[in-house]
Design a protein around this motif. Structure first.
Motif, PDB file in Angstrom:
ATOM      1  N   UNK A  58       0.864  -1.157   0.072  1.00  0.00           N
ATOM      2  CA  UNK A  58       0.088  -0.009   0.097  1.00  0.00           C
ATOM      3  C   UNK A  58       0.981   1.148  -0.018  1.00  0.00           C
ATOM      4  N   UNK A  59       0.624   2.262  -0.995  1.00  0.00           N
ATOM      5  CA  UNK A  59       1.372   3.407  -0.898  1.00  0.00           C
ATOM      6  C   UNK A  59       0.405   4.533  -1.103  1.00  0.00           C
ATOM      7  N   UNK A  60       1.091   5.656  -0.263  1.00  0.00           N
ATOM      8  CA  UNK A  60      -0.020   6.865  -0.343  1.00  0.00           C
ATOM      9  C   UNK A  60       0.947   7.938  -0.662  1.00  0.00           C
ATOM     10  N   UNK A  61       0.645   8.698  -1.729  1.00  0.00           N
ATOM     11  CA  UNK A  61       1.406   9.832  -2.348  1.00  0.00           C
ATOM     12  C   UNK A  61       0.368  10.972  -2.050  1.00  0.00           C
ATOM     13  N   UNK A  62       1.110  11.948  -1.124  1.00  0.00           N
ATOM     14  CA  UNK A  62       0.566  13.366  -0.903  1.00  0.00           C
ATOM     15  C   UNK A  62       1.379  14.109  -1.942  1.00  0.00           C
ATOM     16  N   UNK A  63       0.574  15.059  -2.084  1.00  0.00           N
ATOM     17  CA  UNK A  63       0.842  16.382  -2.888  1.00  0.00           C
ATOM     18  C   UNK A  63       0.049  17.617  -2.631  1.00  0.00           C
ATOM     19  N   UNK A  64       0.572  18.555  -3.273  1.00  0.00           N
ATOM     20  CA  UNK A  64      -0.350  19.989  -3.220  1.00  0.00           C
ATOM     21  C   UNK A  64       0.166  21.188  -2.418  1.00  0.00           C
ATOM     22  N   UNK A  65       1.215  20.687  -1.385  1.00  0.00           N
ATOM     23  CA  UNK A  65       1.816  21.718  -0.663  1.00  0.00           C
ATOM     24  C   UNK A  65       2.631  22.854  -1.254  1.00  0.00           C
ATOM     25  N   UNK A  66       2.899  23.877  -0.420  1.00  0.00           N
ATOM     26  CA  UNK A  66       3.498  24.685  -1.178  1.00  0.00           C
ATOM     27  C   UNK A  66       3.465  26.081  -0.284  1.00  0.00           C
ATOM     28  N   UNK A  67       3.848  27.371  -0.781  1.00  0.00           N
ATOM     29  CA  UNK A  67       4.402  28.425   0.070  1.00  0.00           C
ATOM     30  C   UNK A  67       2.905  29.338  -0.323  1.00  0.00           C
ATOM     31  N   UNK A  68       2.271  29.858   0.765  1.00  0.00           N
ATOM     32  CA  UNK A  68       1.020  30.747   0.450  1.00  0.00           C
ATOM     33  C   UNK A  68       0.847  31.772   1.329  1.00  0.00           C
ATOM     34  N   UNK A  69       0.242  32.851   1.304  1.00  0.00           N
ATOM     35  CA  UNK A  69       0.302  33.965   2.188  1.00  0.00           C
ATOM     36  C   UNK A  69      -1.076  33.632   3.364  1.00  0.00           C
ATOM     37  N   UNK A  70      -1.000  34.300   4.157  1.00  0.00           N
ATOM     38  CA  UNK A  70      -2.123  34.172   5.286  1.00  0.00           C
ATOM     39  C   UNK A  70      -3.360  34.537   4.634  1.00  0.00           C
ATOM     40  N   UNK A  71      -4.352  33.854   4.647  1.00  0.00           N
ATOM     41  CA  UNK A  71      -5.673  34.040   4.160  1.00  0.00           C
ATOM     42  C   UNK A  71      -6.031  33.271   2.757  1.00  0.00           C
ATOM     43  N   UNK A 108       0.829   5.193   5.998  1.00  0.00           N
ATOM     44  CA  UNK A 108       1.159   6.668   6.047  1.00  0.00           C
ATOM     45  C   UNK A 108       2.036   7.012   4.780  1.00  0.00           C
ATOM     46  N   UNK A 109       1.609   8.386   4.385  1.00  0.00           N
ATOM     47  CA  UNK A 109       2.150   8.955   3.140  1.00  0.00           C
ATOM     48  C   UNK A 109       3.255   9.694   3.789  1.00  0.00           C
ATOM     49  N   UNK A 110       4.074  10.153   2.564  1.00  0.00           N
ATOM     50  CA  UNK A 110       5.552  10.818   2.796  1.00  0.00           C
ATOM     51  C   UNK A 110       5.385  12.179   3.525  1.00  0.00           C
ATOM     52  N   UNK A 111       4.428  12.827   3.308  1.00  0.00           N
ATOM     53  CA  UNK A 111       4.382  14.322   3.602  1.00  0.00           C
ATOM     54  C   UNK A 111       4.565  14.984   2.706  1.00  0.00           C
ATOM     55  N   UNK A 112       3.561  16.295   2.871  1.00  0.00           N
ATOM     56  CA  UNK A 112       3.962  17.417   2.026  1.00  0.00           C
ATOM     57  C   UNK A 112       4.007  18.583   2.681  1.00  0.00           C
ATOM     58  N   UNK A 113       5.239  19.651   2.434  1.00  0.00           N
ATOM     59  CA  UNK A 113       4.997  20.718   3.414  1.00  0.00           C
ATOM     60  C   UNK A 113       4.257  21.835   2.992  1.00  0.00           C
ATOM     61  N   UNK A 114       3.621  22.587   4.032  1.00  0.00           N
ATOM     62  CA  UNK A 114       2.883  23.909   3.733  1.00  0.00           C
ATOM     63  C   UNK A 114       3.470  24.699   4.519  1.00  0.00           C
ATOM     64  N   UNK A 115       3.686  25.889   3.887  1.00  0.00           N
ATOM     65  CA  UNK A 115       4.148  26.857   4.769  1.00  0.00           C
ATOM     66  C   UNK A 115       3.361  28.283   4.489  1.00  0.00           C
ATOM     67  N   UNK A 116       2.618  28.724   5.359  1.00  0.00           N
ATOM     68  CA  UNK A 116       1.979  30.046   5.286  1.00  0.00           C
ATOM     69  C   UNK A 116       2.551  31.188   6.077  1.00  0.00           C
ATOM     70  N   UNK A 117       2.881  32.125   4.972  1.00  0.00           N
ATOM     71  CA  UNK A 117       3.579  33.539   5.446  1.00  0.00           C
ATOM     72  C   UNK A 117       2.568  34.397   6.028  1.00  0.00           C
ATOM     73  N   UNK A 118       2.962  35.282   6.844  1.00  0.00           N
ATOM     74  CA  UNK A 118       2.191  36.383   7.329  1.00  0.00           C
ATOM     75  C   UNK A 118       2.442  37.551   6.811  1.00  0.00           C
TER      76      UNK A 118
END
Length: 117
Positions: free
Chosen positions: A1-14, A107-117
């Protein structure tokens, strides 16, 4: 069984992001699916889950009203729509499946989400 997470990234608050988790080697529609996250220096925490039976959902209080979990059974994929993002949402997001009664088995491998202020 494999889980592939995607879609993370850098986004501004809101802003918004949509995470995807594609499951292979497993029929995700017959198991609960969940998202967790882990911020630097903190323990992994539950974010949201969708039940296999009936599709009911559950959310952490910190994301309720801002995040939406959904699943596409035909694509064996689970999504996490994240709106009104806050800097405190910054974390690595993980998808998981097959609740054993005490923990998620896959579990999947994880995807980074960064929210800047």
């Amino acid at each position: 069984v494999q889980l592939q997470a995607s879609g993370g990234g850098l986004v501004q608050a809101g802003g918004s992001l949509r995470l995807s988790c594609e499951v292979s080697g497993h029929t995700s529609s017959t198991y609960d699916m969940a998202w967790f996250r882990q911020a630097p220096g903190k323990e992994r925490e539950f974010v949201a889950a969708v039940r296999y039976s009936g599709g009911s959902t559950l959310y952490a209080d910190s994301v309720k009203g801002r995040f939406t979990i959904s699943r596409d059974k035909a694509k064996n994929t689970v999504y996490l729509q994240m709106d009104s993002l806050k800097p405190e949402d910054t974390a690595v997001y993980y998808c998981a499946t097959e609740w054993t009664g005490s923990a998620y088995k896959y579990w999947g491998q994880g995807t980074q989400v960064t929210v800047s202020s």
